[in-house]
Write a protein that holds these residues in place. Structure first.
Motif, PDB file in Angstrom:
ATOM      1  N   GLY A 129      -3.200  -8.453  -3.154  1.00 43.32           N
ATOM      2  CA  GLY A 129      -2.720  -7.082  -3.110  1.00 43.32           C
ATOM      3  C   GLY A 129      -1.240  -6.901  -3.377  1.00 43.32           C
ATOM      4  N   ASP A 130      -0.659  -5.926  -2.666  1.00 49.08           N
ATOM      5  CA  ASP A 130       0.746  -5.552  -2.826  1.00 49.08           C
ATOM      6  C   ASP A 130       1.586  -6.323  -1.807  1.00 49.08           C
ATOM      7  OD1 ASP A 130       3.248  -4.379  -2.931  1.00 49.08           O
ATOM      8  OD2 ASP A 130       2.485  -2.328  -3.024  1.00 49.08           O
TER       9      ASP A 130
ATOM     10  N   THR B 280      -0.198  -7.386   9.227  1.00 50.81           N
ATOM     11  CA  THR B 280      -0.171  -8.194  10.442  1.00 50.81           C
ATOM     12  C   THR B 280      -0.926  -9.497  10.209  1.00 50.81           C
ATOM     13  OG1 THR B 280      -0.082  -6.237  11.872  1.00 50.81           O
ATOM     14  CG2 THR B 280      -0.837  -8.308  12.877  1.00 50.81           C
ATOM     15  N   TYR B 281      -0.273 -10.617  10.539  1.00 53.45           N
ATOM     16  CA  TYR B 281      -0.903 -11.931  10.460  1.00 53.45           C
ATOM     17  C   TYR B 281      -0.957 -12.533  11.865  1.00 53.45           C
ATOM     18  CZ  TYR B 281      -0.354 -11.672   5.383  1.00 53.45           C
ATOM     19  OH  TYR B 281      -0.442 -11.295   4.062  1.00 53.45           O
TER      20      TYR B 281
ATOM     21  N   VAL C 156       5.355  -7.883   9.316  1.00 53.52           N
ATOM     22  CA  VAL C 156       6.268  -7.931   8.176  1.00 53.52           C
ATOM     23  C   VAL C 156       5.454  -7.769   6.901  1.00 53.52           C
ATOM     24  CG1 VAL C 156       7.921  -9.437   9.356  1.00 53.52           C
ATOM     25  CG2 VAL C 156       6.062 -10.456   8.000  1.00 53.52           C
ATOM     26  N   THR C 157       6.135  -7.624   5.789  1.00 47.91           N
ATOM     27  CA  THR C 157       5.423  -7.613   4.517  1.00 47.91           C
ATOM     28  C   THR C 157       5.066  -9.052   4.146  1.00 47.91           C
ATOM     29  OG1 THR C 157       7.386  -7.894   3.131  1.00 47.91           O
ATOM     30  CG2 THR C 157       6.793  -5.638   3.769  1.00 47.91           C
TER      31      THR C 157
ATOM     32  N   LYS D 178      -2.301  -1.428   1.093  1.00 49.40           N
ATOM     33  CA  LYS D 178      -1.393  -0.546   1.818  1.00 49.40           C
ATOM     34  C   LYS D 178      -1.128  -1.161   3.186  1.00 49.40           C
ATOM     35  CE  LYS D 178      -5.192   2.553   3.217  1.00 49.40           C
ATOM     36  NZ  LYS D 178      -5.655   3.960   3.192  1.00 49.40           N
ATOM     37  N   ASP D 179      -0.237  -0.543   3.957  1.00 52.86           N
ATOM     38  CA  ASP D 179       0.139  -1.141   5.237  1.00 52.86           C
ATOM     39  C   ASP D 179      -1.093  -1.380   6.116  1.00 52.86           C
ATOM     40  OD1 ASP D 179       2.783  -1.119   4.510  1.00 52.86           O
ATOM     41  OD2 ASP D 179       3.300   0.674   5.659  1.00 52.86           O
ATOM     42  N   PHE D 180      -1.101  -2.539   6.782  1.00 51.58           N
ATOM     43  CA  PHE D 180      -2.235  -2.959   7.607  1.00 51.58           C
ATOM     44  C   PHE D 180      -1.624  -3.540   8.885  1.00 51.58           C
ATOM     45  CE2 PHE D 180      -5.845  -5.750   8.709  1.00 51.58           C
ATOM     46  CZ  PHE D 180      -6.922  -4.915   8.469  1.00 51.58           C
ATOM     47  N   ILE D 181      -1.479  -2.669   9.896  1.00 53.57           N
ATOM     48  CA  ILE D 181      -0.693  -3.009  11.088  1.00 53.57           C
ATOM     49  C   ILE D 181      -1.556  -2.925  12.338  1.00 53.57           C
ATOM     50  CG2 ILE D 181       1.358  -2.445  12.441  1.00 53.57           C
ATOM     51  CD1 ILE D 181       2.464  -1.066   9.900  1.00 53.57           C
TER      52      ILE D 181
END
Length: 307
Positions: free
Chosen positions: A183-184, A190-191, A223-224, A272-275
């Protein structure tokens, strides 16, 4: 007696935490074989798709940690049936059942994920996960079995190979080559550190107040993926480059690798953001995640032994 179903990276992390606490551990896999990474635990063989064998290996257990899964491309065929047999076995033994889950059941998200986030999966594997989670909680509510669920995001760490930040990510970095990412890379993701996941599941198994609920296991601040790679680069003392994998690349890879083909439908998690919010767990049990600098350094050190 503690029984851990599955001898993959998460099962091994649970095992190590139990041993650290001085508790006996029996590991269950399909071969009955151990190896260096399973030293300190008894290892027995069982086919978790066989009801008789599943019930037999659970006899006398106090806590059962469910970290096993079918092959990724066979989830829709086997996973629900496997879990139903595990529930029945745990119910017959009277043991607590602590189940590891991921976040697929939430589907595409536009906000930070908490434990009460609605299920909105549009993918095959997401719907399987959602149904499995609902069955677990229903079995607990009906008094059939005592259940607690620990949910983690994409995990990484020593021994983790098949992950979005597994072998395809770390091995190229160690060789000075671009690392493949989904992805982007500039979206937050989140890992979950595998050792934190294992420690969190054991914590759930040792607290009765955890039963009947879902818990997001502790994660370091999100983080990204690019920032994650930069942290790995600092550990290596080098500049790390990344190479995003498109849907087309995964489709081509999927012609030869079933796992790559099955990853395509989950790519939305990286677009997209995954938090994930894990404050509920940390507030209740006082456990926080390992800082990313430390967890990534441990992971890099393990991968260095494989180069």
């Amino acid at each position: 007696m503690n029984i851990v179903l599955g001898t993959g990276p998460l099962g091994i992390s649970v095992m190590k935490e139990l041993i650290r606490r001085g508790e006996p551990v029996t590991m269950v896999n399909s071969s009955g074989k151990g190896g260096p990474r399973l030293e300190g635990a008894q290892v027995i063989q069982a086919d978790l798709m066989d009801e008789g064998q599943t019930r037999q290996i659970m006899k006398g257990a106090n806590v059962i940690y469910q970290c096993a899964s079918p092959a990724y491309h066979k989830w829709d065929q086997l996973f629900i049936r496997m879990q139903d047999l595990i529930i029945n076995g745990a119910a017959a033994s009277g043991a607590k059942l602590i189940v590891a889950e991921n976040l697929y059941m939430y589907g595409p998200v536009d906000s930070v994920m908490k434990e009460n986030h609605p299920f909105a999966a549009s993918t095959k594997k997401g719907r399987v996960r959602g149904e499995m989670s609902e069955r677990l909680l229903k079995a607990h509510e009906e008094g059939k079995v005592q259940v607690a669920i620990g949910r983690g995001s994409d995990f990484f760490g020593p021994g983790v190979m098949n992950s979005s930040v597994g072998e395809r990510f770390f091995m190229p970095l160690l060789k000075g080559k671009p690392s493949s990412v989904f992805g982007d890379p500039d979206k937050k993701h989140t890992y979950t550190f595998i050792e934190d996941f294992g420690r969190a599941l054991v914590t759930l198994g040792s607290h009765d107040e955890a039963l009947g609920e879902v818990w997001h296991v502790p994660n370091a601040p999100t983080v990204t993926t690019r920032q994650f790679a930069e942290l790995a680069g600092r550990t290596l003392g080098a500049t790390c480059s990344i190479q995003p994998m498109s849907r087309m690349m995964l489709r081509i890879g999927g012609l030869f690798i079933p796992a790559a083909r099955e990853s395509i439908e989950m790519l939305y998690q990286f677009e997209k953001d995954f938090i994930v919010d894990s404050s509920k767990f940390s507030s209740k049990f006082g456990m926080t995640a390992t800082p990313l600098e430390e967890s990534i350094a441990k992971t890099v050190a393990w991968y260095r032994t494989k180069v």
